[in-house]
Structure formats: structure tokens, C-alpha cells
Scaffold this active site. Structure first.
Site, PDB file in Angstrom:
ATOM      1  N   TYR A  33      10.420  63.994  52.664  1.00 58.42           N
ATOM      2  CA  TYR A  33       9.269  64.895  52.700  1.00 58.42           C
ATOM      3  C   TYR A  33       8.235  64.493  51.662  1.00 58.42           C
ATOM      4  O   TYR A  33       8.501  63.685  50.773  1.00 58.42           O
ATOM      5  CB  TYR A  33       9.712  66.343  52.476  1.00 58.42           C
ATOM      6  CG  TYR A  33      10.050  66.714  51.051  1.00 58.42           C
ATOM      7  CD1 TYR A  33       9.153  67.450  50.275  1.00 58.42           C
ATOM      8  CD2 TYR A  33      11.258  66.334  50.479  1.00 58.42           C
ATOM      9  CE1 TYR A  33       9.458  67.795  48.957  1.00 58.42           C
ATOM     10  CE2 TYR A  33      11.570  66.673  49.174  1.00 58.42           C
ATOM     11  CZ  TYR A  33      10.671  67.400  48.419  1.00 58.42           C
ATOM     12  OH  TYR A  33      10.964  67.728  47.119  1.00 58.42           O
ATOM     13  N   ARG A  52       4.278  56.555  49.018  1.00 57.66           N
ATOM     14  CA  ARG A  52       5.639  56.952  48.677  1.00 57.66           C
ATOM     15  C   ARG A  52       6.427  57.350  49.927  1.00 57.66           C
ATOM     16  O   ARG A  52       7.630  57.079  50.027  1.00 57.66           O
ATOM     17  CB  ARG A  52       5.642  58.084  47.660  1.00 57.66           C
ATOM     18  CG  ARG A  52       7.050  58.440  47.163  1.00 57.66           C
ATOM     19  CD  ARG A  52       7.028  59.437  46.033  1.00 57.66           C
ATOM     20  NE  ARG A  52       6.431  60.708  46.419  1.00 57.66           N
ATOM     21  CZ  ARG A  52       6.216  61.722  45.589  1.00 57.66           C
ATOM     22  NH1 ARG A  52       6.549  61.610  44.311  1.00 57.66           N
ATOM     23  NH2 ARG A  52       5.678  62.850  46.008  1.00 57.66           N
ATOM     24  N   ARG A 100      26.005  65.912  66.821  1.00 62.91           N
ATOM     25  CA  ARG A 100      26.444  65.757  65.440  1.00 62.91           C
ATOM     26  C   ARG A 100      27.466  64.641  65.266  1.00 62.91           C
ATOM     27  O   ARG A 100      28.520  64.629  65.896  1.00 62.91           O
ATOM     28  CB  ARG A 100      27.021  67.079  64.910  1.00 62.91           C
ATOM     29  CG  ARG A 100      27.320  67.037  63.420  1.00 62.91           C
ATOM     30  CD  ARG A 100      27.930  68.325  62.910  1.00 62.91           C
ATOM     31  NE  ARG A 100      28.122  68.282  61.461  1.00 62.91           N
ATOM     32  CZ  ARG A 100      29.141  67.663  60.857  1.00 62.91           C
ATOM     33  NH1 ARG A 100      30.074  67.063  61.585  1.00 62.91           N
ATOM     34  NH2 ARG A 100      29.234  67.669  59.533  1.00 62.91           N
ATOM     35  N   LYS A 147      12.540  60.509  48.177  1.00 63.42           N
ATOM     36  CA  LYS A 147      12.178  61.926  48.246  1.00 63.42           C
ATOM     37  C   LYS A 147      12.792  62.550  49.502  1.00 63.42           C
ATOM     38  O   LYS A 147      12.123  62.803  50.502  1.00 63.42           O
ATOM     39  CB  LYS A 147      10.655  62.100  48.241  1.00 63.42           C
ATOM     40  CG  LYS A 147      10.206  63.518  47.888  1.00 63.42           C
ATOM     41  CD  LYS A 147       8.698  63.567  47.675  1.00 63.42           C
ATOM     42  CE  LYS A 147       8.211  64.973  47.406  1.00 63.42           C
ATOM     43  NZ  LYS A 147       8.650  65.489  46.080  1.00 63.42           N
ATOM     44  N   GLU A 179      14.667  64.955  34.790  1.00 67.36           N
ATOM     45  CA  GLU A 179      13.437  65.598  35.255  1.00 67.36           C
ATOM     46  C   GLU A 179      13.702  67.077  35.491  1.00 67.36           C
ATOM     47  O   GLU A 179      14.823  67.552  35.335  1.00 67.36           O
ATOM     48  CB  GLU A 179      12.924  64.931  36.531  1.00 67.36           C
ATOM     49  CG  GLU A 179      13.939  64.889  37.651  1.00 67.36           C
ATOM     50  CD  GLU A 179      13.553  63.942  38.787  1.00 67.36           C
ATOM     51  OE1 GLU A 179      12.353  63.633  38.921  1.00 67.36           O
ATOM     52  OE2 GLU A 179      14.452  63.516  39.528  1.00 67.36           O
ATOM     53  N   LEU A 204      12.468  60.906  40.495  1.00 64.96           N
ATOM     54  CA  LEU A 204      11.457  60.720  41.520  1.00 64.96           C
ATOM     55  C   LEU A 204      10.234  60.055  40.902  1.00 64.96           C
ATOM     56  O   LEU A 204       9.811  60.412  39.805  1.00 64.96           O
ATOM     57  CB  LEU A 204      11.063  62.072  42.125  1.00 64.96           C
ATOM     58  CG  LEU A 204      10.037  61.997  43.257  1.00 64.96           C
ATOM     59  CD1 LEU A 204      10.638  61.334  44.485  1.00 64.96           C
ATOM     60  CD2 LEU A 204       9.512  63.379  43.598  1.00 64.96           C
TER      61      LEU A 204
END
Length: 284
Positions: A33, A52, A100, A147, A179, A204
Site C-alpha cells: 500500500y 516506492r 485459499r 510497505k 521506527e 520503512l
């Protein structure tokens, strides 16, 4: 009026938005995301977020569902349809839907979802008073530079901070801060040096981080990219965090210890001013 969102090629009211229950983002957190801030109806640091996004997709071997021009057009259309002057656009790409299984077949069609959130960023009351943070062990997986939507542990850390009367948590690995739950972390030493952890798989690679460090360098501020401990942070003159959804956010307390005089410091305040001014001027 219902918010308009984007789901796999269509702009639809949020209460009509649908995605398969077999989507791997839902079942496996197999998704990445980005969050892009909006000021004056325009997108901040958009090129950095797209770069990114491509890196995250590449690390997971996931194709991009649209090209960059299409992605920009979708962002702009969402901002316009929802009348967002200040806030964020959330984007998520998943590997797609399949029955799945831990393994997936080649050629899955990725899913693309975007939505907006109106948010007070520039005149945030929190920025005026600063954040209180706690420290917590960093128990996330080892590829925090990607991310992904694997955000359970940061969410638990944020809730632990709330439970303990704080605003956020700074995560610690091997005695050093990595972070925050959704931001990069910084301190300002007594000689005025800005210190933040160096880039690696441990954190990140923040887009706002890159912009703020560039602006700090342009302003002739001294910068050191290295790990620091909670004890060093508590002894610092200032602390702050950066993120697309909050820009530069002063930190005034860590584990109950006031940082400096317990109020937002001049370095954080100045960097916030510079970032907002630059972001407004360069937004697309």
C-alpha cells in the site's frame, strides 16, 4: 453524500464497493500500500510514493495493475469527486483472488483499491502540543522496507500506547529504536544534530523522511543516519517523527520522560514549516 472509492477499474460509492473474499490481500496480507497526502487539493511527494510502490511490488514479484499516468489520473479523480482539500489518498495493490492456498498460480490479476480520507494535517492540534510515546519491542517480520499491509503488530503497539495513556509507540530492536508504528523516528542531540536510523531492511524507507532530510540538509542542519537508544532519545533536546499523514510531528515525552522542556522544539517546528511550504509548492 457517500464517499466515492476506486475498486478494480470503477469509481463507486463506498457502500457498493466489493472485492472477492478470496483476495489474497484479505486472506494472506499479500498486498502492498501507499498513502499520499493532499494539500490544497493536490498530491504531495507523488513521484516518490509511486517509486516506492514499484519497489514494493518488485520485491514481492507482483505486477502493477495500471501505469503511472493512469495511477495519477485515478488519484486526481478521487480527490476531485470527494472534494478533498486536505487529507490523504490510500492505495492498495493485492496479488489478486484465488482459492485459499499458500502458493499461488502464475498470472493472477492484481486488485487495485483506492479511497480518500479528509484529515486536518497542517493545523493539527497534535502538532502544536506534541506526541507522547512509549517504547516496545519490535516483533515485526524482517522486511520492513517493503510497505506491505502486514500491520497487525504496529496496530497492537499503537493500542498498547493508548492503553498506557500515550499517543504512539517507538519500536526497539537490539536496544536501538527502529521506527514508530506508522512513522520514522528522529532525535536532536545537544549540539543540534538530527539523528535518525539509517536505511536498511529494518525500517520503512519513508518518502516524507527523504524529503525532510533533504530540506534539513538544504537548511545547513547537521544530520547523522545511525541507530539510537531510548536512553539517548530521553537525553536529547528534541525528538520528532515523520509520515505522509502527519508530516513532521514533535515528540515531547518518551516512556514518561519529558524531552527537552517538554514542548515542541525549534528544529521540529522549523522542519514542519519548511516541509509544508515545499510540499504546497511542489504538489501535483
Amino acid at each position: 453524500m457517500s464517499r466515492i472509492v476506486f475498486v478494480n477499474g470503477a469509481f463507486v460509492p463506498e457502500d457498493e464497493a466489493k472485492i472477492s473474499i478470496f483476495d489474497r490481500g484479505f486472506l494472506m496480507a499479500d498486498a502492498v500500500y501507499e498513502v499520499t497526502s493532499v494539500l490544497d487539493g493536490k498530491l504531495c511527494d507523488f513521484a516518490g510514493h509511486v517509486a516506492r510502490l514499484h519497489r514494493s511490488l518488485g520485491e514481492l514479484g507482483m505486477p502493477s495493475p495500471v501505469n503511472d499516468d493512469e495511477l495519477l489520473a485515478i488519484h486526481r479523480e478521487l480527490v476531485a469527486r470527494n472534494g478533498i482539500e486536505e487529507g490523504v489518498v490510500y492505495l492498495q495493490v493485492t496479488r489478486g483472488a484465488h482459492d485459499r492456498d499458500f502458493a499461488w498460480p502464475e498470472g493472477l490479476k492484481p486488485s487495485l483499491v483506492l479511497f480518500t480520507q479528509a484529515r486536518q494535517i497542517v493545523t493539527s492540534p497534535t502538532a502544536a502540543k506534541g506526541l507522547r510515546v512509549i517504547s516496545i519491542d519490535d516483533l515485526r517480520w524482517g522486511r520492513r522496507d517493503i510497505k506491505t499491509v502486514q500491520l497487525l503488530y504496529p496496530s497492537l503497539a499503537k493500542m498498547e500506547a493508548k492503553r498506557r495513556g500515550a499517543d504512539d509507540a517507538w519500536m526497539v530492536m537490539d536496544g536501538k529504536v527502529t521506527e514508530g508504528t506508522s512513522n520514522n523516528a528522529y532525535i536532536v542531540t545537544r549540539d543540534g544534530t538530527i539523528v535518525t536510523r539509517n536505511l536498511s531492511n529494518d525500517i520503512l524507507h519513508g518518502i516524507t523522511r527523504a524529503s525532510v532530510l533533504r530540506l534539513a540538509s538544504d537548511a545547513q542542519m547537521k544530520i547523522e543516519e545511525r541507530p539510537f537508544s531510548i536512553a539517548e532519545a530521553q537525553a536529547a533536546t528534541e525528538a520528532f517523527s515523520t509520515a505522509a499523514s502527519s508530516f513532521v510531528m514533535p515528540v515531547v515525552e518518551i516512556d514518561g520522560v519529558a524531552i527537552g522542556d517538554g514542548s515542541p522544539g525549534p528544529v521540529a517546528r522549523r522542519l514542519r514549516e519548511i516541509y509544508i511550504e515545499t510540499a504546497r509548492a511542489q504538489a501535483v
